[in-house]
Design a protein around this motif. Structure first.
Motif, PDB file in Angstrom:
ATOM      1  N   VAL A   1      -9.423   5.813  -5.333  1.00 45.56           N
ATOM      2  CA  VAL A   1      -8.903   5.037  -4.207  1.00 45.56           C
ATOM      3  C   VAL A   1      -7.616   5.675  -3.713  1.00 45.56           C
ATOM      4  O   VAL A   1      -7.408   5.886  -2.526  1.00 45.56           O
ATOM      5  CB  VAL A   1      -8.643   3.581  -4.630  1.00 45.56           C
ATOM      6  CG1 VAL A   1      -7.833   2.853  -3.576  1.00 45.56           C
ATOM      7  CG2 VAL A   1      -9.943   2.862  -4.887  1.00 45.56           C
ATOM      8  N   TYR A   2      -6.774   6.015  -4.636  1.00 42.35           N
ATOM      9  CA  TYR A   2      -5.476   6.604  -4.313  1.00 42.35           C
ATOM     10  C   TYR A   2      -5.635   7.900  -3.525  1.00 42.35           C
ATOM     11  O   TYR A   2      -4.977   8.130  -2.532  1.00 42.35           O
ATOM     12  CB  TYR A   2      -4.751   6.876  -5.620  1.00 42.35           C
ATOM     13  CG  TYR A   2      -3.399   7.480  -5.453  1.00 42.35           C
ATOM     14  CD1 TYR A   2      -3.174   8.823  -5.739  1.00 42.35           C
ATOM     15  CD2 TYR A   2      -2.336   6.715  -5.018  1.00 42.35           C
ATOM     16  CE1 TYR A   2      -1.928   9.376  -5.592  1.00 42.35           C
ATOM     17  CE2 TYR A   2      -1.082   7.266  -4.870  1.00 42.35           C
ATOM     18  CZ  TYR A   2      -0.876   8.586  -5.163  1.00 42.35           C
ATOM     19  OH  TYR A   2       0.355   9.130  -5.012  1.00 42.35           O
ATOM     20  N   THR A   3      -6.516   8.751  -4.014  1.00 46.64           N
ATOM     21  CA  THR A   3      -6.664  10.060  -3.404  1.00 46.64           C
ATOM     22  C   THR A   3      -7.238  10.003  -2.003  1.00 46.64           C
ATOM     23  O   THR A   3      -6.809  10.732  -1.121  1.00 46.64           O
ATOM     24  CB  THR A   3      -7.602  10.920  -4.274  1.00 46.64           C
ATOM     25  OG1 THR A   3      -7.157  10.881  -5.607  1.00 46.64           O
ATOM     26  CG2 THR A   3      -7.625  12.350  -3.777  1.00 46.64           C
TER      27      THR A   3
ATOM     28  N   VAL B   1       0.830  -1.208   0.000  1.00 52.06           N
ATOM     29  CA  VAL B   1       0.000   0.000   0.000  1.00 52.06           C
ATOM     30  C   VAL B   1       0.864   1.258   0.000  1.00 52.06           C
ATOM     31  O   VAL B   1       0.599   2.214  -0.719  1.00 52.06           O
ATOM     32  CB  VAL B   1      -0.956   0.016   1.204  1.00 52.06           C
ATOM     33  CG1 VAL B   1      -1.704   1.329   1.269  1.00 52.06           C
ATOM     34  CG2 VAL B   1      -1.936  -1.136   1.114  1.00 52.06           C
ATOM     35  N   PHE B   2       1.908   1.233   0.799  1.00 54.89           N
ATOM     36  CA  PHE B   2       2.812   2.392   0.807  1.00 54.89           C
ATOM     37  C   PHE B   2       3.429   2.615  -0.565  1.00 54.89           C
ATOM     38  O   PHE B   2       3.548   3.745  -1.033  1.00 54.89           O
ATOM     39  CB  PHE B   2       3.927   2.202   1.842  1.00 54.89           C
ATOM     40  CG  PHE B   2       3.494   2.522   3.237  1.00 54.89           C
ATOM     41  CD1 PHE B   2       3.737   1.622   4.268  1.00 54.89           C
ATOM     42  CD2 PHE B   2       2.880   3.721   3.543  1.00 54.89           C
ATOM     43  CE1 PHE B   2       3.348   1.909   5.561  1.00 54.89           C
ATOM     44  CE2 PHE B   2       2.481   4.007   4.830  1.00 54.89           C
ATOM     45  CZ  PHE B   2       2.717   3.102   5.841  1.00 54.89           C
ATOM     46  N   ALA B   3       3.797   1.510  -1.208  1.00 54.50           N
ATOM     47  CA  ALA B   3       4.367   1.643  -2.551  1.00 54.50           C
ATOM     48  C   ALA B   3       3.342   2.286  -3.484  1.00 54.50           C
ATOM     49  O   ALA B   3       3.640   3.211  -4.226  1.00 54.50           O
ATOM     50  CB  ALA B   3       4.770   0.269  -3.085  1.00 54.50           C
ATOM     51  N   PHE B   4       2.124   1.798  -3.390  1.00 53.48           N
ATOM     52  CA  PHE B   4       1.032   2.353  -4.192  1.00 53.48           C
ATOM     53  C   PHE B   4       0.872   3.849  -3.945  1.00 53.48           C
ATOM     54  O   PHE B   4       0.719   4.633  -4.884  1.00 53.48           O
ATOM     55  CB  PHE B   4      -0.251   1.587  -3.834  1.00 53.48           C
ATOM     56  CG  PHE B   4      -1.515   2.135  -4.416  1.00 53.48           C
ATOM     57  CD1 PHE B   4      -2.513   2.622  -3.597  1.00 53.48           C
ATOM     58  CD2 PHE B   4      -1.713   2.152  -5.787  1.00 53.48           C
ATOM     59  CE1 PHE B   4      -3.694   3.111  -4.129  1.00 53.48           C
ATOM     60  CE2 PHE B   4      -2.890   2.649  -6.329  1.00 53.48           C
ATOM     61  CZ  PHE B   4      -3.881   3.129  -5.501  1.00 53.48           C
ATOM     62  N   LEU B   5       0.947   4.233  -2.663  1.00 51.52           N
ATOM     63  CA  LEU B   5       0.737   5.635  -2.321  1.00 51.52           C
ATOM     64  C   LEU B   5       1.842   6.540  -2.855  1.00 51.52           C
ATOM     65  O   LEU B   5       1.603   7.688  -3.192  1.00 51.52           O
ATOM     66  CB  LEU B   5       0.647   5.814  -0.804  1.00 51.52           C
ATOM     67  CG  LEU B   5      -0.667   5.450  -0.140  1.00 51.52           C
ATOM     68  CD1 LEU B   5      -0.556   5.635   1.359  1.00 51.52           C
ATOM     69  CD2 LEU B   5      -1.788   6.303  -0.673  1.00 51.52           C
ATOM     70  N   TYR B   6       3.049   6.023  -2.900  1.00 50.44           N
ATOM     71  CA  TYR B   6       4.164   6.901  -3.258  1.00 50.44           C
ATOM     72  C   TYR B   6       4.644   6.795  -4.697  1.00 50.44           C
ATOM     73  O   TYR B   6       5.297   7.700  -5.194  1.00 50.44           O
ATOM     74  CB  TYR B   6       5.341   6.656  -2.302  1.00 50.44           C
ATOM     75  CG  TYR B   6       5.111   7.323  -0.986  1.00 50.44           C
ATOM     76  CD1 TYR B   6       4.473   6.647   0.056  1.00 50.44           C
ATOM     77  CD2 TYR B   6       5.487   8.640  -0.794  1.00 50.44           C
ATOM     78  CE1 TYR B   6       4.224   7.271   1.245  1.00 50.44           C
ATOM     79  CE2 TYR B   6       5.243   9.273   0.397  1.00 50.44           C
ATOM     80  CZ  TYR B   6       4.614   8.592   1.413  1.00 50.44           C
ATOM     81  OH  TYR B   6       4.349   9.218   2.600  1.00 50.44           O
ATOM     82  N   LEU B   7       4.310   5.702  -5.347  1.00 46.65           N
ATOM     83  CA  LEU B   7       4.818   5.511  -6.707  1.00 46.65           C
ATOM     84  C   LEU B   7       4.543   6.686  -7.642  1.00 46.65           C
ATOM     85  O   LEU B   7       5.475   7.233  -8.230  1.00 46.65           O
ATOM     86  CB  LEU B   7       4.241   4.219  -7.291  1.00 46.65           C
ATOM     87  CG  LEU B   7       4.862   3.822  -8.617  1.00 46.65           C
ATOM     88  CD1 LEU B   7       6.295   3.416  -8.404  1.00 46.65           C
ATOM     89  CD2 LEU B   7       4.070   2.687  -9.246  1.00 46.65           C
ATOM     90  N   PRO B   8       3.291   7.096  -7.789  1.00 48.81           N
ATOM     91  CA  PRO B   8       3.029   8.178  -8.742  1.00 48.81           C
ATOM     92  C   PRO B   8       3.806   9.449  -8.423  1.00 48.81           C
ATOM     93  O   PRO B   8       4.327  10.100  -9.322  1.00 48.81           O
ATOM     94  CB  PRO B   8       1.523   8.410  -8.612  1.00 48.81           C
ATOM     95  CG  PRO B   8       0.986   7.147  -8.068  1.00 48.81           C
ATOM     96  CD  PRO B   8       2.047   6.619  -7.164  1.00 48.81           C
ATOM     97  N   ILE B   9       3.873   9.775  -7.149  1.00 51.54           N
ATOM     98  CA  ILE B   9       4.606  10.983  -6.779  1.00 51.54           C
ATOM     99  C   ILE B   9       6.076  10.855  -7.176  1.00 51.54           C
ATOM    100  O   ILE B   9       6.680  11.772  -7.739  1.00 51.54           O
ATOM    101  CB  ILE B   9       4.510  11.235  -5.265  1.00 51.54           C
ATOM    102  CG1 ILE B   9       3.055  11.340  -4.848  1.00 51.54           C
ATOM    103  CG2 ILE B   9       5.280  12.477  -4.894  1.00 51.54           C
ATOM    104  CD1 ILE B   9       2.871  11.575  -3.375  1.00 51.54           C
TER     105      ILE B   9
END
Lengths: 380, 259, 287
Positions: free
Chosen positions: C161-163, B12-20
């Motif tokens: 979901v991301y946001t 989940v952390f990877a998901f949260l930070y990848l785009p940034i």
């Protein structure tokens, strides 16, 4: 030393079968040994207490019997079966937690019924048992109440009911009375005792309050630093402490270092003391003598008794029912407790500050503690 | 069990930070398009800083953020004090009014304010949509957050401390100044920092309450992105993210202080 | 804090503290809502502004016209499933963080995206999903043809979901951190196996946090317009987009207000429900 034992508890006939047998149980937390190689038998139907100061390992031991912790070494045998690795929900054991751990989102009856529900008992059967449990703890009619609105004493009883309703082989109680105030505690102590006798279930009770342990238990294991200092019937623990720790932890004690001159005579800083006909020491042996404050006798006139000395009243502590005298004998302090009976007879006199009195240390009441390494008179 | 939790958490952390992280990486990418990293460069940042319009937007954004934060922090702190110390009839209503800006979708907040300004303008000919209206709008949601943060801090405060001060002779004002305020200051500061970053980053509400000539950075980013992403935007975004993180860290440190 | 001598002084102090803030909230939150309510009952003038007559026609149109019903439905659908997915992702995460030795650092890690500019976080997915974007970059590296991920509903789901994920984790974390684990032991002690014990003793303790988290995610997710705007192209229209259009090109402020009021009503309903079931709300941002 005469064994004046079993005056207090009704002498209960307990069988030989063991409810719990612990063998060589050790538990470490990091470097620290919380429980150190403990071997212990708890008999069926007895009220057994684990008594000791915080950090002595009593709760850890209890948790290993319950199944919340697993011993690093040793075995836990419950009802004849090895349950060392068995998880708590499969053990025939129930626990009353220190903070009660009642489920706040459930009513009183839902809480009590929980264990029965897990056993998939039919609903009407559950209802009957919950009723029985509520009557047992004297709270009939409380079924639908929410637990967070109840007093400490009530919640404690509900926690008890929740555990007992499952008819466990052993009931574990982890300092259940420590959060309650004095009067309530005293009341509940007696209730618990009677409950245990009525139901005949083995109780294992953990506490740091020695008065509690003395009142309720058949046998007590005094623990210190992960080990058992002494294990025995209640009165034996009190009257015949085997180590300085036990002597000091249970009740008050006067500890006098002594060196044996003859098998029944020792030399102390007070003077020479005679011991009881049962004692037999090796000359030259160094021991510690323990005598309880209430066993010391005070007189105005010199009595015709062994082990009599002059002392000065240094301080008096008035507790209402007792006068506790702090006596000075040649620099050694002795504590003596007397009842305020207001009888002016020899042996019952009252004294004032700085008065000179005669002290008699009855030989039968001097307990010999071998290898008194724990040290000297704490009042020196 | 813990291992599964851990695995899940880090995914989940990877998901949260990848785009940034992708944006940050691309802001240093030599090529304008695509994701292949052709070379490291600061070009886009330099272009950014020499772009006059962007500097103007930056100034606008900062003015709005600073002013609105100051006002909302003062109002919010006072409000929190009042809510915690006093009981009064409309207490609950006020509390729920407070939660509205937090829960309501930005669009609704945005257009309700747009309508408000419109109605007021019809009545008294003012205000026109401008930086001023943006500031008013920002304060309106910032207050809610500041109040919540300060209130949380206040509730942790031991009331006997103030009683002790009064016992020793302090007047209400002095008690506030010498005892209460210093003790809640970490909360006030982190509330202010929270408000600040909320203002810096706000888009939707600003969108509806901005007028011509009062563009902020988020608005600029939006119109830019509609045309297509570009490395300058990536660079700008990276900077904004960096500042936000900085502000956040400061806020946490303050909250932690004497916590 | 301020024990006033007289009732008047107390009132004065009260007004001093609560007054300005309350006044602001009333002026800029309550009144605009009321204005919006009134506007929603008005009609569209020639230039799109608000004129009488008053009536419920906007609402009727909103709920009867199949086009709008579809939009509402799609918004609720996407909002709902995004929220469900967020809950699935976020629930274990909250436990992981709460039980970790570094919980403060991890919490910070969760919170940082929360504070990063919302726009940036959304357009980042453009970079990931676009024709020359990250995913396609990986796919083409394996010799496969590029996928058309943008614009699409899928992209909208992912970005939603991301946001909103951090919005869910925070209130849930607050509840998880306060869990009384001795109840779990009690459940074990009484014969419940691990999964059952968790369900009976721990899960109920997280329900307030779940509820708060749900509110904080579902409502904004339903009302968002930026995500659908940037990632959905013209294909995905949600209530938020609808509203934005009414105040933009479609120029129908009355209708837009009505749509907004519907969303507002959802918010109020949610808050009221929460108040009813939970009493004191602990929406403490643990920054």
């Amino acid at each position: 030393m005469e064994p004046t034992l079993f005056r207090g508890r009704r002498d209960r006939k307990l069988g030989d079968s063991l409810a719990v047998h612990l063998e060589g149980v050790t538990k470490r937390f990091g470097e620290h040994k919380a429980v150190d190689n403990i071997t212990l038998d708890i008999r069926d139907g007895e009220f057994f207490s684990l008594l000791g100061p915080s950090g002595c390992g009593k709760t850890t031991l209890l948790r290993m019997i319950a199944g919340f912790d697993t011993p690093d070494e040793g075995r836990v045998i419950i009802g004849g079966k090895d349950m060392t690795q068995v998880p708590p929900y499969l053990r025939p054991v129930n626990t009353v937690f220190q903070n009660y751990a009642l489920f706040p989102h459930m009513t009183v009856e839902q809480n009590i019924a929980f264990g029965l529900r897990m056993k998939k008992m039919p609903r009407d059967e559950i209802a009957k048992r919950v009723q029985w449990a509520l009557e047992l703890i004297n709270l009939p009619g409380y079924e639908k109440r929410r637990t967070d609105q109840m007093s400490g004493g009530q919640r404690q009883r509900i926690a008890l009911a929740r555990a007992l309703v499952n008819e466990p082989e052993v009931l574990l109680l982890d300092e259940p009375l420590s959060a309650l105030d004095l009067k309530l505690r005293q009341e509940l102590r007696v209730d618990l005792m009677n409950l245990q006798e009525r139901l005949g279930i083995t109780f294992i009770f953990v506490t740091h309050d020695q008065e509690e342990a003395l009142v309720m238990s058949d046998r007590i294991a005094v623990m210190n630093k992960g080990r058992i200092e002494q294990l025995g019937p209640t009165e034996e623990i009190y009257e015949l402490p085997q180590t300085a720790f036990v002597a000091k932890f249970i009740g008050d004690s006067n500890l006098i270092p002594a060196k044996a001159l003859e098998p029944r005579k020792v030399k102390t800083s007070i003077g020479e003391l005679e011991l009881d006909k049962e004692d037999a020491l090796t000359p030259g042996q160094e021991v510690l003598l323990s005598i309880r404050p209430e066993k010391i006798r005070l007189f105005r006139e010199k009595p015709n008794l062994p082990n009599v000395f002059r002392a000065k009243v240094d301080d008096i502590i008035y507790t209402g029912s007792e006068n506790q005298y702090v006596l000075l004998v040649d620099g050694q302090r002795l504590m003596c407790d007397t009842l305020n009976q207001d009888i002016q007879e020899p042996g019952h006199e009252e004294f004032t500050y700085d008065e000179e009195v005669w002290v008699a240390l009855t030989p039968e009441k001097l307990v010999v503690i071998q290898g008194g390494a724990e040290g000297s008179n704490p009042y020196a | 069990m813990r291992r599964w939790l851990s695995f899940h958490a880090w995914l989940v952390f990877a998901f949260l930070y990848l785009p940034i992280l992708v944006i940050v990486a691309l802001s240093f990418n030599q090529s304008r398009f695509g994701v292949r990293f052709t070379g490291f460069t600061f070009d886009w940042y330099i272009r950014l800083f020499s772009n006059e319009r962007i500097l103007e937007y930056l100034t606008n954004t900062l003015i709005v953020a600073v002013v609105s934060t100051l006002v909302s922090t003062v109002l919010g702190t006072l409000l929190a004090l009042g809510l915690v110390r006093y009981r009064f009839r409309w207490q609950n209503a006020l509390r729920y009014l407070l939660y509205v800006p937090v829960v309501v979708p930005d669009v609704v907040m945005g257009i309700s304010l747009l309508l408000l300004f419109d109605v007021v303008r019809d009545a008294i000919g003012w205000p026109r949509l401008s930086l001023f209206t943006i500031i008013l709008a920002h304060i309106s949601f910032q207050i809610a957050y500041v109040t919540l943060v300060v209130r949380a801090r206040l509730m942790l405060l031991d009331p006997t401390l103030e009683e002790a001060a009064k016992d020793l002779g302090a007047t209400p004002w002095l008690t506030f100044r010498e005892v209460t305020l210093p003790l809640i200051m970490p909360g006030v500061v982190s509330g202010a920092l929270l408000a600040f970053s909320l203002s810096l980053d706000d888009f939707v509400v600003t969108f509806f309450t901005a007028g011509p000539g009062s563009t902020t950075l988020p608005l600029y980013i939006y119109s830019s992105v509609k045309l297509g992403v570009s490395p300058e935007i990536h660079a700008l975004s990276t900077l904004m993210v960096g500042i936000t993180i900085l502000v956040l860290l400061l806020g946490t440190l303050f909250w932690r202080k004497r916590s | 804090m301020r024990e006033a001598a007289t009732p008047w002084e107390r009132l004065r102090q009260m007004l001093l503290t609560i007054g300005p803030g309350a006044f602001w909230l009333v002026l800029f939150v309550l009144i605009p809502t009321l204005i919006m309510l009134v506007a929603s009952l008005m009609s569209r003038g020639s230039l799109g502004q608000l004129v009488p007559p008053f009536g419920l026609h906007n609402y009727l149109r909103f709920f009867s016209d199949p086009l709008f019903v579809e939009i509402i439905g799609r918004s609720l659908w996407i909002g709902f499933w995004s929220t469900v997915f967020i809950m699935l992702l976020g629930y274990p995460l909250a436990f992981y963080v709460a039980q970790s030795r570094y919980k403060e650092a991890l919490l910070l890690l969760v919170v940082i995206p929360f504070f990063t500019n919302f726009l940036i976080r959304v357009y980042a997915w453009i970079v990931v999903f676009q024709k020359e974007g990250l995913i396609n970059g990986l796919i083409t590296a394996f010799g496969l043809p590029p996928a058309e991920l943008l614009p699409s509903t899928f992209a909208v789901y992912v970005a939603t979901v991301y946001t909103y994920l951090p919005f869910f984790v925070l209130p849930l974390y607050a509840a998880v951190e306060r869990i009384d684990w001795s109840q779990l032991e009690a459940a074990y002690d009484l014969g419940a196996r691990p999964i059952r014990a968790f369900w009976e003793a721990i899960f109920p303790q997280t329900v307030p946090g779940l509820f708060a988290g749900f509110l904080l995610v579902f409502i904004p997710a339903v009302g968002t317009f930026v995500i659908a705007d940037l990632l959905g192209g013209g294909k995905v229209t949600l209530v938020g987009n609808l509203i934005q259009l009414q105040f933009g090109s479609a120029q129908n402020w009355a209708f837009g207000s009505a749509a907004s009021m519907v969303l507002m009503a959802m918010v109020l309903l949610g808050l009221w429900l929460y108040a009813r079931t939970q009493g004191e709300k602990g929406l403490d941002k643990l920054v």
